[in-house]
Every structure is written in C-alpha cells, then in structure tokens.
Scaffold this motif. Structure first.
Motif, PDB file in Angstrom:
ATOM      1  N   LYS A  31       0.829  -1.204   0.000  1.00  0.00           N
ATOM      2  CA  LYS A  31       0.000   0.000   0.000  1.00  0.00           C
ATOM      3  C   LYS A  31       0.862   1.252   0.000  1.00  0.00           C
ATOM      4  CE  LYS A  31      -3.904   2.096   2.415  1.00  0.00           C
ATOM      5  NZ  LYS A  31      -4.837   1.975   3.579  1.00  0.00           N
ATOM      6  N   THR A  32       1.982   1.227   0.724  1.00  0.00           N
ATOM      7  CA  THR A  32       2.885   2.383   0.753  1.00  0.00           C
ATOM      8  C   THR A  32       3.514   2.619  -0.615  1.00  0.00           C
ATOM      9  OG1 THR A  32       3.371   1.925   3.082  1.00  0.00           O
ATOM     10  CG2 THR A  32       4.897   3.363   1.895  1.00  0.00           C
ATOM     11  N   LYS A  33       3.851   1.547  -1.304  1.00  0.00           N
ATOM     12  CA  LYS A  33       4.473   1.657  -2.626  1.00  0.00           C
ATOM     13  C   LYS A  33       3.452   1.751  -3.756  1.00  0.00           C
ATOM     14  CE  LYS A  33       8.464  -1.084  -1.128  1.00  0.00           C
ATOM     15  NZ  LYS A  33       9.258  -2.322  -1.376  1.00  0.00           N
ATOM     16  N   SER A  34       2.154   1.756  -3.402  1.00  0.00           N
ATOM     17  CA  SER A  34       1.063   1.806  -4.402  1.00  0.00           C
ATOM     18  C   SER A  34       1.149   0.624  -5.365  1.00  0.00           C
ATOM     19  CB  SER A  34       1.101   3.132  -5.181  1.00  0.00           C
ATOM     20  OG  SER A  34       0.927   4.226  -4.306  1.00  0.00           O
ATOM     21  N   GLU A  35       1.459  -0.525  -4.822  1.00  0.00           N
ATOM     22  CA  GLU A  35       1.520  -1.744  -5.615  1.00  0.00           C
ATOM     23  C   GLU A  35       0.243  -2.557  -5.405  1.00  0.00           C
ATOM     24  OE1 GLU A  35       4.987  -3.841  -4.484  1.00  0.00           O
ATOM     25  OE2 GLU A  35       6.401  -2.407  -5.372  1.00  0.00           O
ATOM     26  N   GLU A  36      -0.225  -3.152  -6.464  1.00  0.00           N
ATOM     27  CA  GLU A  36      -1.442  -3.959  -6.404  1.00  0.00           C
ATOM     28  C   GLU A  36      -1.081  -5.438  -6.394  1.00  0.00           C
ATOM     29  OE1 GLU A  36      -5.630  -4.655  -8.886  1.00  0.00           O
ATOM     30  OE2 GLU A  36      -4.082  -3.263  -9.618  1.00  0.00           O
ATOM     31  N   TRP A  37      -1.713  -6.157  -5.486  1.00  0.00           N
ATOM     32  CA  TRP A  37      -1.470  -7.597  -5.390  1.00  0.00           C
ATOM     33  C   TRP A  37      -2.257  -8.312  -6.480  1.00  0.00           C
ATOM     34  CZ3 TRP A  37       1.609 -11.044  -3.089  1.00  0.00           C
ATOM     35  CH2 TRP A  37       1.207 -12.382  -3.080  1.00  0.00           C
ATOM     36  N   ILE A  38      -1.554  -9.048  -7.302  1.00  0.00           N
ATOM     37  CA  ILE A  38      -2.178  -9.788  -8.398  1.00  0.00           C
ATOM     38  C   ILE A  38      -2.175 -11.268  -8.043  1.00  0.00           C
ATOM     39  CG2 ILE A  38      -2.079 -10.366 -10.847  1.00  0.00           C
ATOM     40  CD1 ILE A  38      -0.655  -7.708 -11.313  1.00  0.00           C
TER      41      ILE A  38
END
Length: 250
Positions: A82-89
């Motif tokens: 969430k801090t890195k604005s990454e989405e879990w795929i």
C-alpha cells in the motif's frame, strides 16, 4: 471410511445414510501430492509446516504463536504494498466485482466425457484434463472483399473518383416510388368501384329477368307454355347486355 446413520427423532428409527463399501473404495480417486522439496514458498504445506508440527505435538501455545507470525508477516507485506502503491495480483484466483467473492480462475466446469476424457490432474495450481484426442479447430474461410468500381479507380491513381451513378439513380428511384404507389392505389380503388357497380347491374338484371318470368307465368294461361315474340326479344337484349358488360370488364 465408516458408516453414517440418520436418526429420526419422531420415530427413533435409524437408517444408513452412507456406507463406503469395498466397491466404492475401489473407485476412490488416488491422491497425489507434490513433494515437499518441490513446493513453492507459499504452498500451504510448506508455509504452515511449523503450525502443523505444533498441532501434531499438541502444543497449542506454539501453534498460536507460529500462526501469529505468519499472519503478521502477511499484514506487513500488505502495508508495504500500500505504501508503494503496488497492487497484489493473484495467480490462481480472481475477484468478482459484482458479488465480491473470489473464484478460481481455471475451474473446469464442463461435463465429464467418458469417451474422450482420461484423467484430471493439477499442475502448478492449474486444474487440467488429459484427453484422448483434442477437439479439432474448425477454420472459417475469410470472405474476400470484391473491390468496387470506385475503389479500382482510386487504386489506379485517379485524384477524384467519379460519383457512383447507381447511388444517384437509386435515390431517384426511391423518390419516385411513393408517387407510383399512390397512382397504383388510386387505380385499384377505381377498379374496385367499377366491379361493385357491375355487380349491382348484374343483380338488377337478374331481378328484372325474375320479375319478367313471374309476370309471364302469371299472365299466360295454364294451357299455354310458349312465350310471345316480344318476350324473346327482351330476354335476348338482356343477355346481350350481360355479355357486353362481361367482355368490357374481363
């Protein structure tokens, strides 16, 4: 592998609900598991091995502690993404936006074909079915587009293609059609009116003939069955008029 019974509380009767007979056990699917050393880091057996070991040792405190360590690591990884604005795929599951539920991506829901399907297995998390022969792919021939006269002229190098004559004639034909339809409608109406008038004339002629016949029968003596000369002349004129009318409107 044991029997299951159903008890009826009203009658206190017991019935067998499930009985795994030797025949049923023979048809049981063979369980295949991936070797521990070949499993990935996030495989359940490998990821939860310490929790499983503590449960088998009946150490509830150790099992709870190991479970907390795993869950806290997952929460920390989610915070980092969430801090890195990454989405879990997800690799094997997808979220249904309508129901909010997760579904397996590679679910094989087609009916089992005993004539073609041999065995169903899982590889790298994907459910697959081994078949005797693949369904042949039917290739659909492509429709060849025939170039029009205008496209041919453009391809030859004409700077401005000539207007399509068929389009202009077609539009003129469309503009003329309503007038011709109105004329045809008027002509049909006139013909129908003429036919109705002819029918009325025929009915009047029939009535006149019947009236004349009745008059002759009533005025002629019973012993005289022959018509006079003027009567034949009137009948001849009526028949001639009928023939002329039929010939004109045939």
């Amino acid at each position: 592998d044991s029997e299951v019974f159903i008890n009826d509380k009203k009658t206190d009767n017991s019935e067998v609900f499930w009985n795994p007979t030797p025949d049923i056990k023979q048809w049981r699917l063979i369980r295949h598991t991936v070797k521990f050393e070949e499993q990935g880091d996030f495989e359940s057996e490998k990821l939860w091995q310490r929790v499983t070991r503590a449960i088998n040792a009946k150490d509830q405190t150790e099992a709870t502690q190991e479970k907390y360590v795993l869950e806290e690591a997952q929460r920390q990884a989610a915070r980092d993404r969430k801090t890195k604005s990454e989405e879990w795929i997800c690799k094997l599951f997808e979220l249904d936006s309508l129901t909010g539920e997760w579904h397996y991506k590679f679910a094989d829901t087609r009916p089992w074909d005993p004539l073609n399907d041999m065995i169903q297995f899982e590889k790298d998390g994907v459910i697959q079915t081994k078949v005797k022969h693949r369904t042949p792919m039917v290739s659909v021939p492509k429709m060849k587009h025939k170039p029009t006269r205008q496209q041919k002229k453009v391809a030859k190098g004409y700077s401005s293609p000539e207007p399509d004559i068929q389009d202009s004639s077609g539009s003129e034909a469309q503009s003329v059609k309503p007038n011709t339809r109105r004329k045809k409608g008027i002509e049909l109406g006139d013909i129908q009116n003429s036919i109705e008038s002819i029918k009325q004339t025929q009915e009047e002629i029939k009535r006149n003939i019947m009236a004349l016949r009745n008059h002759l029968v009533s005025s002629t003596p019973a012993t005289d069955y022959f018509l006079q000369q003027k009567d034949y002349f009137i009948i001849f004129l009526l028949i001639l008029l009928q023939v002329i009318i039929n010939f004109m409107f045939k």
